[in-house]
Design a protein around this motif. Structure first.
Motif, PDB file in Angstrom:
ATOM      1  N   SER A 366       0.814  -1.215   0.000  1.00 27.73           N
ATOM      2  CA  SER A 366       0.000   0.000   0.000  1.00 27.73           C
ATOM      3  C   SER A 366       0.847   1.265   0.000  1.00 27.73           C
ATOM      4  CB  SER A 366      -0.922   0.020   1.229  1.00 27.73           C
ATOM      5  OG  SER A 366      -1.795  -1.076   1.221  1.00 27.73           O
ATOM      6  N   LEU A 367       2.044   1.200   0.607  1.00 28.56           N
ATOM      7  CA  LEU A 367       2.872   2.392   0.775  1.00 28.56           C
ATOM      8  C   LEU A 367       4.032   2.453  -0.207  1.00 28.56           C
ATOM      9  CD1 LEU A 367       3.005   2.393   4.679  1.00 28.56           C
ATOM     10  CD2 LEU A 367       1.511   3.749   3.195  1.00 28.56           C
ATOM     11  N   ASN A 368       4.209   1.426  -1.011  1.00 25.20           N
ATOM     12  CA  ASN A 368       5.285   1.410  -2.005  1.00 25.20           C
ATOM     13  C   ASN A 368       4.700   1.146  -3.380  1.00 25.20           C
ATOM     14  OD1 ASN A 368       8.103   1.328  -0.441  1.00 25.20           O
ATOM     15  ND2 ASN A 368       6.617   0.103   0.722  1.00 25.20           N
ATOM     16  N   GLN A 401       3.729   7.477   7.369  1.00 27.25           N
ATOM     17  CA  GLN A 401       3.803   7.204   5.940  1.00 27.25           C
ATOM     18  C   GLN A 401       2.415   7.152   5.317  1.00 27.25           C
ATOM     19  OE1 GLN A 401       6.699   4.142   4.648  1.00 27.25           O
ATOM     20  NE2 GLN A 401       7.303   4.035   6.803  1.00 27.25           N
ATOM     21  N   LEU A 405       0.579   9.739   2.329  1.00 24.33           N
ATOM     22  CA  LEU A 405      -0.026   9.255   1.095  1.00 24.33           C
ATOM     23  C   LEU A 405      -1.517   9.092   1.324  1.00 24.33           C
ATOM     24  CD1 LEU A 405       2.605   6.538   0.128  1.00 24.33           C
ATOM     25  CD2 LEU A 405       2.349   8.799  -0.895  1.00 24.33           C
ATOM     26  N   ARG A 408      -3.678   6.407  -0.419  1.00 22.76           N
ATOM     27  CA  ARG A 408      -3.500   4.990  -0.100  1.00 22.76           C
ATOM     28  C   ARG A 408      -3.746   4.697   1.373  1.00 22.76           C
ATOM     29  NH1 ARG A 408       2.033   3.355  -3.366  1.00 22.76           N
ATOM     30  NH2 ARG A 408       1.274   3.841  -5.454  1.00 22.76           N
ATOM     31  N   ARG A 409      -4.079   5.716   2.139  1.00 24.13           N
ATOM     32  CA  ARG A 409      -4.187   5.517   3.581  1.00 24.13           C
ATOM     33  C   ARG A 409      -5.278   4.508   3.924  1.00 24.13           C
ATOM     34  NH1 ARG A 409      -4.970  10.224   8.187  1.00 24.13           N
ATOM     35  NH2 ARG A 409      -4.799   8.830   9.990  1.00 24.13           N
TER      36      ARG A 409
END
Length: 419
Positions: A366-368, A401, A405, A408-409
């Motif tokens: 989700s974070l990349n 993070q 974003l 995408r949170r």
């Protein structure tokens, strides 16, 4: 003084086995065997060797039958009888009673004499001397059925037994033998005498739940109604979010002892870039004196209560550290805490690290960016921090993070179950 065997009768009983052995030697010494490959030789020896063993077993049983006949003749001359477990003396003897016995080397015939009396069952002394089972399948075959079944499915066990022993048992018979072998599990554990442990030995408990697909006739009423209402979108598979509504939850539990084995975070998981140097990871703790239970009939709270009762029997004074390993299911945690309160014991709850890793990987995707090479190192860094006890730091970093974003949170997942 030991009486000599009847060598003539012995030779007659084993003549078929000797012929098979001589035939096998002839095949191996024949010049034509020089063209056989190793795998063909191995297959030939396995098939004919098993038949040779079956014939040897059959010959021995025939020899015992002949010796019983001789002893019966002597008993008739003396006028003696044989008393059964019911106390009734049987004075009539009838030879030539046969029964088949399926063994790991094939099926053989057991011939024995029956001691008879009016109105009572026959008594077979040979059955008791050989400790023959009530059914057709030998104890060795029953043991093999259990060993193969616990490795996988009944179909796989049936195929493995047939490959090793020939066609000696069916799938339904394997199911029956496994069920018979399981009836004394509780008695087996009750008869165990556990070795004493020191106060530093960890008393480990673990419970888990698994959904098992049930046959339609075995569904509970509520589940059967849900299955009847289900309407499949596709003919060959389920659509996204559809459930077949035919599973039942089985709850499994285990209690075991483990000596403390301190490890560092990088002993559990490799550091980013992989391990280097010659330093070996420290050994993990080993489970000893395991006790297992499970049920698909009772509710999870009953299984968890049984697990805690078994742990209480091992440490009634609560002198040892109690560690409970779970996967993080909230309902399961509530039941564990309630049971710990009932036993007035303080427990250390650990979340299975494999489940925590799955949460970290969900956050990584989700974070990349998709398939980012840095995602693996990202997971390793946070996993090492969790193993080092810096849970709050990891949660704070992931929250920051996710906040950076916003798009995408909503899909980011922090490893809250590791707290």
């Amino acid at each position: 003084m030991v009486e000599p065997y009847d060598t003539g009768t012995t030779a007659d009983c084993f003549v078929a086995a000797k012929k098979t052995f001589d035939c096998l030697i002839g095949q191996l010494t024949d010049p034509a065997s020089a063209s056989l490959t190793q795998d063909r030789l191995e297959e030939m020896l396995h098939e004919q060797g098993r038949e040779l063993l079956r014939q040897l077993l059959q010959a021995h049983l025939d020899l015992r039958a002949w010796r019983e006949q001789q002893s019966v003749l002597a008993a008739r001359r003396d006028g003696t009888g044989l008393a059964g477990t019911d106390g009734v003396v049987r004075r009539r003897v009838e030879g030539g009673h046969h029964r088949l016995l399926a063994t790991v080397v094939g099926t053989v015939t057991v011939t024995r004499c029956a001691w008879r009396a009016p109105g009572v069952p026959n008594v077979y002394p040979v059955d008791a001397a050989l400790s023959l089972p009530a059914g057709r399948h030998s104890a060795g075959l029953a043991k093999l059925a259990v060993i193969e079944t616990v490795r996988g499915s009944f179909d796989a066990a049936h195929a493995a037994i047939n490959a090793r022993c020939g066609s000696v048992i069916g799938k339904r018979q394997i199911e029956q033998l496994v069920a018979q072998a399981a009836v004394d599990v509780d008695a087996f554990y009750a008869a165990q005498i556990l070795l004493p442990c020191t106060s530093s030995t960890v008393l480990a408990l673990s419970v888990d739940a698994k959904g098992i697909a049930m046959r339609p006739e075995a569904l509970r009423p509520a589940t059967a109604k849900a299955a009847a209402r289900a309407r499949a979108t596709f003919r060959t598979r389920l659509a996204s979010g559809e459930k077949p509504a035919r599973k039942r939850i089985a709850t499994l539990g285990v209690v075991y002892d483990a000596e403390p084995a301190p490890r560092r975070p990088h002993d559990v998981i490799a550091v980013p870039g992989g391990r280097g140097g010659q330093r070996r990871p420290r050994a993990r703790p080993r489970a000893e004196r395991k006790w297992l239970c499970g049920s698909i009939i009772t509710d999870p709270d009953a299984v968890i209560a049984k697990v805690f009762d078994r742990a209480e029997a091992r440490d009634p004074a609560h002198a040892r550290p109690w560690v409970v390993l779970v996967d993080g299911a909230r309902h399961q945690l509530d039941l564990i805490n309630a049971e710990a309160a009932r036993h007035h014991i303080s427990v250390h709850i650990l979340i299975d690290f494999v489940h925590v890793l799955e949460k970290l990987w969900a956050a990584a995707w989700s974070l990349n960016p998709p398939a980012a090479p840095a995602a693996e190192d990202w997971v390793a860094i946070h996993a090492l921090a969790l193993l080092a006890g810096r849970t709050d730091q990891v949660v704070t970093a992931l929250t920051a993070q996710a906040t950076a974003l916003p798009a995408r949170r909503a899909t980011a997942s922090t490893p809250a179950s590791a707290t």
